[in-house]
Design a protein around this motif. Structure first.
Motif, PDB file in Angstrom:
ATOM      1  N   THR A 284      -1.607  52.724  58.862  1.00 27.36           N
ATOM      2  CA  THR A 284      -1.123  51.385  58.476  1.00 27.36           C
ATOM      3  C   THR A 284      -1.828  50.873  57.219  1.00 27.36           C
ATOM      4  O   THR A 284      -1.226  50.163  56.404  1.00 27.36           O
ATOM      5  CB  THR A 284      -1.339  50.386  59.626  1.00 27.36           C
ATOM      6  N   ASN A 285      -3.100  51.239  57.054  1.00 27.33           N
ATOM      7  CA  ASN A 285      -3.832  50.785  55.871  1.00 27.33           C
ATOM      8  C   ASN A 285      -3.179  51.293  54.589  1.00 27.33           C
ATOM      9  O   ASN A 285      -2.936  50.534  53.641  1.00 27.33           O
ATOM     10  CB  ASN A 285      -5.285  51.278  55.925  1.00 27.33           C
TER      11      ASN A 285
ATOM     12  N   SER B 230      -5.248  45.188  56.330  1.00 22.73           N
ATOM     13  CA  SER B 230      -5.084  46.091  57.479  1.00 22.73           C
ATOM     14  C   SER B 230      -6.428  46.583  57.995  1.00 22.73           C
ATOM     15  O   SER B 230      -6.665  46.652  59.201  1.00 22.73           O
ATOM     16  CB  SER B 230      -4.213  47.289  57.080  1.00 22.73           C
TER      17      SER B 230
END
Length: 582
Positions: A285-286, A54
């Protein structure tokens, strides 16, 4: 609820498995730690990979945000297989050491009963003990207990780790993973475990009914009850099929619930990640990818627990059977030393088999003088072999005494081999060389001594003609040689052992008359200075004995020298004539 699980009941009073947990606790703890680290590395690898994938899709604010996950990914990627390999080495080494000790203890427990297993145990029990039970205990550790310990360790790490980040999330994971680790396995054991036991019962019953009915199929047909036989077999087979169907149905339901729980864990991590990192859209998102992907390797540690726990029902019977064995004798037998002449005495000897409660011998009184040749005759079941076991000290009389120089033969233990040698009706030769087989009588015997005894038993010329002579392999059970040759090799072993008393337990059974007479002549010639006890069922060569006894229904029906019995016993004369075909 735990008390209803059979393996828990058995482990409470176990004296076979539990002691080894303590004895090898350091190795066990190391194996569990390595097992936990294996899954931690797997989860760490996926965590870093998820974050890295990501993060690599966006422009990093700092090169360390990419470089550090790359290094960690490499470290976890190398660490996982390396640690897993080390964990398997440690755990298998631990289990193999433990099972080797268990086997040694099993043999020690059964050693004193080794010569008369059938008087206390069924053959199936003995085969089960030797071939299955220790393996079951090994599987109990490797496939059930060890994965359970690892799962508990991971459970603690997950709950504590997430609890530090978010107490509420830690509590929720405590519940979800708790259901996977405790609730479903216990439910599986209680429900499917009972079906497993019932299935085993049906299989045993089906096998018993089938074999019994097939053996008596002619009776079923003659009685006109053939349809009833078929109905009985079909009914049991139908019950077995229904039980298998229920077990498979339950397994599908259980696996479905495990997948639902795992889905809840993944969704929970997504929702928690959004709430935890939602304030930082660039990082959301990571971190969500990292936490979600880290959960996937963990399913391997938890998904197999219900099936592994369920298997403990298979191992429970083995554990019970092992714990019902007598404790091994650890005390070293007292050294017994007696000197020639050697006299055997039986005084008012009675013997009753433990499992049948049937008395085999009734008040036997007998003296076997040094150098005497005694023949024990009688029909099968008359007590000949039982008397032989009593003379060797393998059995203890129910009443009376059996002594060698006024010491009970049962007290000699393994030392009895210093005074007794035995030639059985089927002498066993091991699949090794002739020399090695002969040296069972005297492991320090020289090649010259081996050739000497081979000359004495009439086998030197035959062995000399073999390709490798005394180093020739005899093949399994000595099948390379004829029955007479195997008996002569057994006699050669006895000559090397050079004990003062030799017991011949029907050594000529199965031999043709010419070979039988030749073997008898060789035995009597080579053992002429020994005390000889010859158990036989017929009278060929009996005239060379000093004393003859006839056992009938466990009592001495006739006793005396061959000449005395010929003159005074009409029955002996008839038996002798019948044996000679007159």
């Amino acid at each position: 609820m735990l008390n209803k699980i059979p393996i828990i009941k058995s482990l409470r009073h176990d004296r076979w498995v539990r002691p080894f947990l303590k004895h090898y606790k350091k190795t066990l703890i190391l194996a569990i730690i390595l097992g936990i680290l294996t899954f931690v590395c797997g989860a760490g690898l996926m965590f870093c990979a998820g974050y890295l994938i990501s993060k690599a899709a966006t422009k990093p604010e700092n090169i360390l945000l990419i470089y550090v996950p790359i290094v960690l990914t490499r470290a976890f990627g190398i660490g996982r297989p390396a640690i897993q390999y080390l964990q398997r080495l440690v755990s298998h080494n631990w289990v193999l050491k433990m099972t080797s000790k268990l086997r040694q203890r099993l043999y020690d427990s059964l050693e004193r009963d080794a010569v008369f297993f059938n008087s206390k145990y069924q053959l199936g029990d003995i085969l089960g003990l030797l071939s299955d039970d220790i393996s079951h205990i090994q599987n109990l550790y490797l496939r059930s207990m060890f994965p359970m310990f690892v799962a508990w360790g991971l459970y603690a790490i997950i709950v504590v780790g997430l609890g530090i980040l978010s107490p509420l999330m830690g509590l929720w994971m405590l519940i979800l993973f708790g259901l996977m680790i405790f609730a479903i396995p216990i439910w599986s054991v209680l429900v499917n475990g009972a079906r497993q036991t019932y299935k085993k019962h049906l299989q045993d019953q089906l096998y018993t009914d089938l074999t019994d009915d097939v053996m008596g199929v002619s009776d079923w047909v003659l009685s006109g009850r053939g349809k009833k036989y078929l109905d009985l077999h079909v009914d049991n087979a139908k019950k077995l099929t229904e039980t298998n169907h229920k077990m498979k149905k339950f397994e599908r339901l259980r696996d479905f619930l495990l997948q639902i729980l795992f889905l809840l864990i993944i969704l929970s991590l997504v929702i928690w990640g959004y709430g935890k990192f939602g304030g930082h859209p660039s990082q959301l998102t990571n971190w969500i990818a990292a936490f979600v992907l880290a959960a996937f390797p963990l399913i391997e540690a938890f998904a197999g627990l219900p099936a592994a726990t369920e298997e403990t029902n298979v191992y429970q019977k083995s554990l019970v059977r092992l714990n019902n064995l007598p404790k091994p004798v650890t005390a070293k037998a007292k050294e017994i030393s007696i000197e020639a002449p050697y006299e055997l005495q039986l005084k008012n000897v009675h013997y009753t088999y433990p499992h049948t409660r049937k008395e085999i011998l009734h008040g036997i009184n007998l003296t076997i003088k040094p150098g005497e040749k005694l023949a024990i005759l009688g029909r099968s079941g008359s007590g000949k072999s039982t008397m032989a076991s009593l003379l060797r000290g393998d059995r203890i009389p129910t009443e009376g005494t059996v002594t060698l120089n006024n010491i009970n033969t049962s007290k000699f233990g393994d030392q009895i081999t210093n005074y007794f040698s035995v030639i059985n009706q089927s002498p066993y030769l091991f699949n090794t060389t002739i020399a090695n087989n002969l040296r069972l009588g005297n492991e320090d015997a020289t090649d010259e001594q081996l050739w000497d005894v081979l000359h004495r038993v009439g086998l030197a010329e035959m062995v000399e003609s073999l390709p490798d002579k005394i180093n020739t392999k005899v093949e399994e059970a000595g099948l390379r040689f004829s029955g007479g040759e195997r008996h002569r090799l057994a006699l050669a072993r006895v000559l090397l052992k050079d004990t003062p008393i030799v017991l011949l337990d029907e050594p000529t059974v199965g031999l043709d008359p010419i070979t039988e007479q030749a073997v008898i002549n060789t035995i009597l010639t080579q053992l002429k200075n020994k005390t000889l006890i010859w158990i036989t069922h017929h009278l060929q060569g009996i005239e060379k004995m000093d004393q003859i006894i006839f056992l009938e229904d466990g009592k001495l029906a006739m006793q005396g020298s061959p000449d005395q019995l010929w003159k005074t016993q009409e029955r002996f004369r008839e038996l002798k004539k019948a044996d000679q075909g007159l």
